[in-house]
Design a protein around this motif. Structure first.
Motif, PDB file in Angstrom:
ATOM      1  N   ALA B 161       0.732  -1.305  -0.088  1.00 23.79           N
ATOM      2  CA  ALA B 161      -0.001  -0.172  -0.028  1.00 23.79           C
ATOM      3  C   ALA B 161       0.828   1.232  -0.069  1.00 23.79           C
ATOM      4  N   PRO B 162       0.585   2.204  -0.737  1.00 18.14           N
ATOM      5  CA  PRO B 162       1.528   3.365  -0.894  1.00 18.14           C
ATOM      6  C   PRO B 162       1.336   4.201   0.413  1.00 18.14           C
ATOM      7  N   THR B 163       0.590   4.040   1.292  1.00 17.80           N
ATOM      8  CA  THR B 163       0.674   4.746   2.507  1.00 17.80           C
ATOM      9  C   THR B 163       1.732   4.222   3.460  1.00 17.80           C
ATOM     10  N   LYS B 164       1.606   2.945   3.407  1.00 14.93           N
ATOM     11  CA  LYS B 164       2.761   2.123   4.348  1.00 14.93           C
ATOM     12  C   LYS B 164       4.060   2.512   3.549  1.00 14.93           C
ATOM     13  N   VAL B 165       4.158   2.288   2.281  1.00 16.61           N
ATOM     14  CA  VAL B 165       5.617   2.754   1.746  1.00 16.61           C
ATOM     15  C   VAL B 165       5.814   4.088   2.037  1.00 16.61           C
ATOM     16  N   TYR B 166       5.116   5.083   2.260  1.00 13.92           N
ATOM     17  CA  TYR B 166       5.342   6.424   2.341  1.00 13.92           C
ATOM     18  C   TYR B 166       5.764   6.627   4.190  1.00 13.92           C
ATOM     19  N   GLU B 167       5.159   5.897   4.739  1.00 15.64           N
ATOM     20  CA  GLU B 167       5.333   5.738   6.235  1.00 15.64           C
ATOM     21  C   GLU B 167       6.802   5.470   6.449  1.00 15.64           C
ATOM     22  N   ARG B 168       6.941   4.245   5.800  1.00 14.67           N
ATOM     23  CA  ARG B 168       8.515   3.627   5.833  1.00 14.67           C
ATOM     24  C   ARG B 168       9.611   4.441   5.475  1.00 14.67           C
ATOM     25  N   TYR B 214      -1.889  11.057  -4.776  1.00 14.54           N
ATOM     26  CA  TYR B 214      -2.283  11.786  -5.806  1.00 14.54           C
ATOM     27  C   TYR B 214      -2.100  11.130  -7.156  1.00 14.54           C
ATOM     28  N   SER B 215      -3.488  10.961  -7.721  1.00 16.60           N
ATOM     29  CA  SER B 215      -3.746  10.038  -8.794  1.00 16.60           C
ATOM     30  C   SER B 215      -3.651  10.813 -10.253  1.00 16.60           C
ATOM     31  N   GLY B 216      -3.476  12.094 -10.161  1.00 19.35           N
ATOM     32  CA  GLY B 216      -3.535  12.758 -11.309  1.00 19.35           C
ATOM     33  C   GLY B 216      -2.074  12.862 -12.112  1.00 19.35           C
ATOM     34  N   ASP B 217      -1.957  13.769 -13.076  1.00 18.19           N
ATOM     35  CA  ASP B 217      -0.562  14.010 -13.471  1.00 18.19           C
ATOM     36  C   ASP B 217      -0.160  15.274 -13.204  1.00 18.19           C
ATOM     37  N   ILE B 218       1.256  15.508 -13.266  1.00 17.99           N
ATOM     38  CA  ILE B 218       1.664  16.857 -12.914  1.00 17.99           C
ATOM     39  C   ILE B 218       1.867  17.537 -14.038  1.00 17.99           C
ATOM     40  N   VAL B 242       8.257  18.473  -6.811  1.00 15.51           N
ATOM     41  CA  VAL B 242       7.899  19.208  -7.854  1.00 15.51           C
ATOM     42  C   VAL B 242       6.934  20.187  -7.485  1.00 15.51           C
ATOM     43  N   ASP B 243       7.325  21.516  -7.787  1.00 10.59           N
ATOM     44  CA  ASP B 243       6.442  22.749  -7.826  1.00 10.59           C
ATOM     45  C   ASP B 243       5.931  23.060  -6.335  1.00 10.59           C
ATOM     46  N   ASP B 244       7.007  22.377  -5.307  1.00 11.27           N
ATOM     47  CA  ASP B 244       6.696  22.401  -4.079  1.00 11.27           C
ATOM     48  C   ASP B 244       5.394  21.854  -3.470  1.00 11.27           C
ATOM     49  N   GLN B 245       4.907  21.017  -4.317  1.00  9.32           N
ATOM     50  CA  GLN B 245       3.681  20.442  -3.964  1.00  9.32           C
ATOM     51  C   GLN B 245       3.528  19.036  -3.932  1.00  9.32           C
ATOM     52  N   ILE B 254       3.017   5.687  -7.471  1.00 10.90           N
ATOM     53  CA  ILE B 254       2.089   6.688  -7.319  1.00 10.90           C
ATOM     54  C   ILE B 254       2.827   8.193  -6.949  1.00 10.90           C
ATOM     55  N   ILE B 255       2.135   9.072  -7.237  1.00 12.48           N
ATOM     56  CA  ILE B 255       2.603  10.386  -6.721  1.00 12.48           C
ATOM     57  C   ILE B 255       1.962  10.938  -5.236  1.00 12.48           C
ATOM     58  N   TYR B 256       2.656  11.429  -4.591  1.00 19.09           N
ATOM     59  CA  TYR B 256       2.350  11.979  -3.273  1.00 19.09           C
ATOM     60  C   TYR B 256       2.088  13.355  -3.233  1.00 19.09           C
ATOM     61  N   LYS B 257       0.999  14.020  -2.894  1.00 19.43           N
ATOM     62  CA  LYS B 257       0.646  15.524  -2.791  1.00 19.43           C
ATOM     63  C   LYS B 257       0.896  15.929  -1.341  1.00 19.43           C
ATOM     64  N   ILE B 258       1.620  17.058  -1.241  1.00 19.35           N
ATOM     65  CA  ILE B 258       2.102  17.664   0.042  1.00 19.35           C
ATOM     66  C   ILE B 258       1.041  18.547   0.495  1.00 19.35           C
TER      67      ILE B 258
END
Lengths: 156, 259
Positions: B161-168, B214-218, B242-245, B254-258
């Protein structure tokens, strides 16, 4: 072997292998970097230089496999870095350009066979593909390349 | 014209960037120095313990010499028997193994093109399939090492899961027993000049402490900042903001939105 010596001796070999797969300078650099870090971490004692080389090639083949579909690469593609890459392939040479148009697995065996001069068995051991698969990929690669380069009549 | 020669010639034009090589050599040398220093610390502790132990025996040298002699003879017998058993086991094992790699065997078949006629080699001229030992070598230590490298070659599990990956990922960044060095650059090239200081690092951690998938494109309009984190176990995790965001971690789909 010290870090400086290692980079001097093997960076080009690893970079060219990685570039043939990724067709992307930064990914190729990242693969080279990861391979060298793994080398230092593993601290293996090698019988000879051929042994060391085979080990490095094998690790390079297995590194970076997940990057192709990652968001990082998609973003790079969106930034039109792919267009630059296409132009670069043509500038490198028509043979390299023809190889670059093959699917990744084909490019890999072509590179290991024709650039690294490895045998079928060696390619099989490094890539963990069956010998029959390697033979088949090479055969099909030659057919595709002959079509792409038919005007030049290269000997394979 | 020979394809082989032409392909090699084309490859000569592909060279890594000099700046990348300089930065890489520096980082590898730093890593080497760190490993050497860790080894020295370990052996110093070991020597120190041995010295303390030795001092305790000096006072009772006669008795200890006799005991040592008896102990040594017993050890020699044990070692001898163990070695003999190992030789027998290895011999039995070696008999069952097949040949693997031979540098002398090349199956390269000349493939000449004469106009539209292509001469292919007969299939039976290509070497037969053999059973492969993919460890490449009879050195058990090396094959163990290769297996270990490939088993744990990624710091995350595919499909996790992306959340788990990010947390680690965040946990590892915050753990100074895990994180060795982190670099920041405005291009995807790093050297010792790009090592982040504490303030920069704290700012970064604060920035990326809360994200959402974030599921969209940048559609990048601003700058992209590149980071490379090196960990003590040899892992390298590259990421970019990217773009500080948007946070993009190399290798992750996946991409993460800050937030």
């Amino acid at each position: 072997m010290r870090a400086e010596e290692l980079v001097e001796k093997y960076s080009k070999m690893l970079y060219r292998l990685a570039y043939s797969r990724t067709q992307n300078r930064h990914d190729a650099e990242d693969i080279v970097q990861e391979v060298f870090y793994k080398y230092l971490k593993a601290n293996v004692v090698f019988n000879d230089e051929e042994h060391r080389k085979a080990w490095l090639l094998k690790v390079a083949v297995n590194t970076g496999k997940s990057w192709v579909t990652s968001a990082w690469n998609r973003h790079r593609a969106d930034l039109d870095e792919a267009v630059d890459i296409t132009n670069t392939m043509e500038e490198i040479g028509e043979v390299y350009d023809a190889v670059s148009k093959l699917p990744e697995k084909y490019r890999l065996v072509v590179h290991l066979y024709y650039y690294e001069d490895l045998s079928i068995n060696e390619i099989s051991a490094i890539t963990n593909m069956k010998v029959s698969t390697v033979k088949s990929l090479l055969r099909r690669s030659r057919e595709k390349l002959k079509k792409a380069l038919e005007e030049e009549q290269y000997e394979f | 014209m020979n394809f082989n020669e032409r392909y090699k010639r084309d490859n000569e034009k592909i060279v890594p960037d000099e700046k990348f090589l300089v930065g890489l050599t520096e980082r590898l040398q730093n890593d080497e120095a760190m490993r050497a220093s860790e080894k020295t610390d370990l052996s110093h502790n070991h020597t120190h313990r041995n010295n303390k132990t030795q001092k305790g025996f000096i006072a009772d040298s006669d008795h200890s010499n006799t005991m040592n002699n008896l102990h040594n003879r017993k050890n020699i017998w044990i070692i001898g028997i163990t070695a003999a058993c190992l030789i027998i086991v290895i011999s039995i094992f070696a008999l069952g193994r097949s040949e693997i790699i031979s540098n002398n065997t090349r199956d390269k078949q000349p493939l000449k093109i004469h106009g539209n006629k292509i001469e292919k080699p007969a299939d039976d001229t290509i070497e037969e399939k053999t059973t492969q030992d993919t460890s490449e070598s009879s050195n058990t230590d090396e094959s163990d090492t290769l297996e270990n490298i490939f088993e744990n070659s990624s710091w995350y599990t595919k499909g996790e899961a992306p959340t788990k990956v990010y947390e680690r990922f965040l946990e590892r960044l915050k753990n100074d027993q895990d994180l060795k060095t982190i670099y920041m650059s405005h291009e995807n090239v790093f050297s010792n000049e790009n090592v982040m200081n504490e303030n920069e690092f704290s700012t970064l951690i604060d920035k990326i402490s809360s994200v959402t998938e974030y599921s969209g494109d940048i559609d990048q309009t601003g700058e992209e900042v590149f980071y490379m984190s090196e960990f003590r176990n040899g892992d390298i995790i590259k990421f970019t903001i990217v773009d500080d965001q948007y946070l993009i971690i190399k290798g992750i789909e996946i991409i993460y939105k800050i937030n």
